[in-house]
Write a protein that holds these residues in place. Structure first.
Motif, PDB file in Angstrom:
ATOM      1  N   GLU A   1      44.769 -37.073-115.851  1.00 14.17           N
ATOM      2  CA  GLU A   1      43.893 -36.185-115.067  1.00 14.17           C
ATOM      3  C   GLU A   1      42.509 -36.780-114.807  1.00 14.17           C
ATOM      4  O   GLU A   1      41.800 -36.356-113.908  1.00 14.17           O
ATOM      5  CB  GLU A   1      43.786 -34.803-115.729  1.00 14.17           C
ATOM      6  N   HIS A   2      42.100 -37.782-115.603  1.00 15.39           N
ATOM      7  CA  HIS A   2      40.778 -38.383-115.390  1.00 15.39           C
ATOM      8  C   HIS A   2      40.837 -39.610-114.478  1.00 15.39           C
ATOM      9  O   HIS A   2      39.839 -40.307-114.300  1.00 15.39           O
ATOM     10  CB  HIS A   2      40.155 -38.779-116.735  1.00 15.39           C
TER      11      HIS A   2
ATOM     12  N   ILE B   1      49.297 -37.391-107.370  1.00 14.19           N
ATOM     13  CA  ILE B   1      48.754 -36.482-108.393  1.00 14.19           C
ATOM     14  C   ILE B   1      49.806 -35.437-108.772  1.00 14.19           C
ATOM     15  O   ILE B   1      50.045 -35.162-109.944  1.00 14.19           O
ATOM     16  CB  ILE B   1      47.452 -35.804-107.879  1.00 14.19           C
ATOM     17  N   SER B   2      50.481 -34.886-107.753  1.00 18.33           N
ATOM     18  CA  SER B   2      51.471 -33.834-108.040  1.00 18.33           C
ATOM     19  C   SER B   2      52.642 -34.368-108.867  1.00 18.33           C
ATOM     20  O   SER B   2      53.353 -33.609-109.512  1.00 18.33           O
ATOM     21  CB  SER B   2      51.978 -33.216-106.734  1.00 18.33           C
TER      22      SER B   2
ATOM     23  N   ARG C   1      40.127 -47.295-112.909  1.00 17.11           N
ATOM     24  CA  ARG C   1      39.666 -47.571-114.292  1.00 17.11           C
ATOM     25  C   ARG C   1      40.526 -48.636-114.974  1.00 17.11           C
ATOM     26  O   ARG C   1      40.034 -49.503-115.660  1.00 17.11           O
ATOM     27  CB  ARG C   1      39.697 -46.293-115.125  1.00 17.11           C
ATOM     28  N   ASP C   2      41.857 -48.554-114.797  1.00 22.96           N
ATOM     29  CA  ASP C   2      42.722 -49.516-115.513  1.00 22.96           C
ATOM     30  C   ASP C   2      43.618 -50.308-114.561  1.00 22.96           C
ATOM     31  O   ASP C   2      44.480 -51.063-115.004  1.00 22.96           O
ATOM     32  CB  ASP C   2      43.593 -48.786-116.549  1.00 22.96           C
ATOM     33  N   ARG C   3      43.430 -50.124-113.247  1.00 20.79           N
ATOM     34  CA  ARG C   3      44.196 -50.810-112.193  1.00 20.79           C
ATOM     35  C   ARG C   3      45.679 -50.450-112.209  1.00 20.79           C
ATOM     36  O   ARG C   3      46.498 -51.116-111.583  1.00 20.79           O
ATOM     37  CB  ARG C   3      44.050 -52.347-112.258  1.00 20.79           C
ATOM     38  N   LYS C   4      46.064 -49.404-112.973  1.00 16.78           N
ATOM     39  CA  LYS C   4      47.456 -48.963-112.941  1.00 16.78           C
ATOM     40  C   LYS C   4      47.738 -48.444-111.523  1.00 16.78           C
ATOM     41  O   LYS C   4      46.926 -47.705-110.964  1.00 16.78           O
ATOM     42  CB  LYS C   4      47.656 -47.852-113.971  1.00 16.78           C
TER      43      LYS C   4
END
Ligand code: SR1
Ligand code: MG
Length: 400
Positions: free
Chosen positions: A29-30, A22-23, A53-56
């Motif tokens: 952000e979602h 995250i950092s 959500r998108d498997r990234k």
């Protein structure tokens, strides 16, 4: 990617790995992030972080201050994370199709953040499950030719090469290889592991003075010949593959050594399938031939078009160089076959053979082939002679 520098090392939890991701602003952000520790190697933690959500996804690899395969009683430098990240960057510039992208590194945390390759499988696991990966030998031949040529004196020039030699001094990881590949399998060392059924074979190997002499020569080459920047641990557990892609991972053992070492490890780890997988013997023999053919042709092309040394551009010196690499690679392949059978850190290709009789027969053939490749490497003067020797050893019924 930006990130607040850490001042202390601590092994990551899955939560800490997500916080780092995250950092680094890698995800939006979602994002709905999940994280799993998936490291199945001998040394490190590997976290796979995915946006559900998108498997990234993203991989965060962290070195532990000890060898995971043994435990905390075997301390190990964290500096290997920097060596690995630097090697990924160097090899990635030379052969970008075959190396994962590095997004971020932190030397204090011993962390490398890199491309998610979870759409691929570890080649060794795929092979054991019956995959053939039809392009893997072509890809590995090209990867080897490019990394070997462009990190040599001939591809880099002597000044830039010496700077890389300095950057990749890697004494602790080299010591592991010196001990586990070139020393301990040849006497009754604590690190050795082998099945009781192999005791007589192992005793014979320990008493083979010619074998030990030849292994000493190969070890001296590993210790002293700074020819090229090696991956240093190029077995099929260090390769991700699919039917169309190949990526070489995990170069934490990288250092300047003899070119034949990486080639030999590739040969040996394909040979484990030749020995353990009789139904697919021919495709794996063909893989070995293709690795060498593609390596030789691509190296020859680079030698004549990109060479920084003027006087070596002769067929005689090129042929001498290729013959040396081939001979060395057979010797190093022999050492890898032996150490993965009776030393520390075995391979699942052999250990997953359930029937004890079949498994012991396969291991005896592996030991026999290892000894022959080491002792007869000068006589196995080309790939055809090498392959016919492999077939002869495999057919030998004395081990069945
Ligand atoms: C203690 S490390 C054992 C083995 O794992 C690595 O992958 C290398 O092959 C090393 O020799
Ligand atoms: Mg590894």
């Amino acid at each position: 990617m930006s990130h607040l520098k850490q001042t202390h090392y601590a092994p990551f939890t899955e939560t800490a790995a997500i916080e780092l991701a995250i950092s680094l602003n890698f995800f939006t952000e979602h994002a709905v992030l999940s994280c799993k520790e998936i490291g199945d190697g001998n040394l490190n933690l590997v976290f796979h972080i995915v946006d559900e959500r998108d498997r990234k996804g993203l991989i965060i690899k962290q070195a532990l201050p000890y060898a995971k395969v043994v435990g905390e009683s075997w301390p190990l430098t964290l500096k290997r994370a920097k060596i690995e990240a630097d090697a990924l960057k160097t090899f990635g510039q030379i052969a970008p199709h075959y190396v994962p992208k590095v997004y971020f590194t932190d030397d204090v945390l011993a962390v490398t953040v890199m491309e998610d390759l979870s759409h691929l499988a570890i080649a060794r696991t795929g092979f054991i499950n019956g995959e053939l990966y039809p392009h893997i030998s072509n890809h590995l031949g090209e990867y080897l030719a490019k990394t070997i040529f462009f990190t040599s004196d001939y591809g880099l020039g002597p000044t830039a090469k010496k700077e890389l030699v300095q950057k990749f001094i890697n004494p602790e990881l080299c010591k592991i290889t010196e001990d586990l590949i070139f020393t301990n399998p040849y006497f009754d060392a604590d690190t050795n592991e082998f099945e009781d059924g192999l005791l007589a074979d192992v005793n014979a190997l320990w008493q083979d003075e010619e074998l030990k002499f030849q292994v000493n020569l190969l070890k001296r080459s590993f210790l002293t010949e700074a020819e090229v920047l090696l991956h240093g641990d190029l077995h099929t557990g260090s390769v991700f593959a699919s039917n169309s892609e190949t990526k070489v991972i995990d170069p934490e053992f990288a250092f300047y050594g003899p070119a034949g070492f990486d080639i030999g490890q590739v040969f040996a780890n394909l040979l484990f399938q030749v020995i353990a997988n009789p139904t697919n013997r021919e495709p794996f023999i063909r893989h070995i031939e293709i690795v060498w053919e593609v390596f030789r042709d691509e190296f020859t092309h680079l030698w004549s078009t990109e060479n920084k040394e003027v006087l070596v551009k002769t067929d005689k010196f090129l042929n001498y160089t290729l013959a040396k690499f081939f001979e060395d690679s057979l010797g190093f392949a022999g050492c890898e076959l032996i150490r993965r059978t009776i030393g520390l850190a075995h391979v699942a290709d052999l250990n997953s053979i359930e029937d004890v009789h079949t498994r012991l027969a396969a291991k005896r053939k592996t030991l026999d082939l290892g000894k022959i490749l080491i002792k007869q490497r000068k006589e196995l003067i080309n790939c055809a002679v090498f392959i016919s020797k492999v077939k002869e050893v495999i057919k030998n019924e004395k081990n069945d």
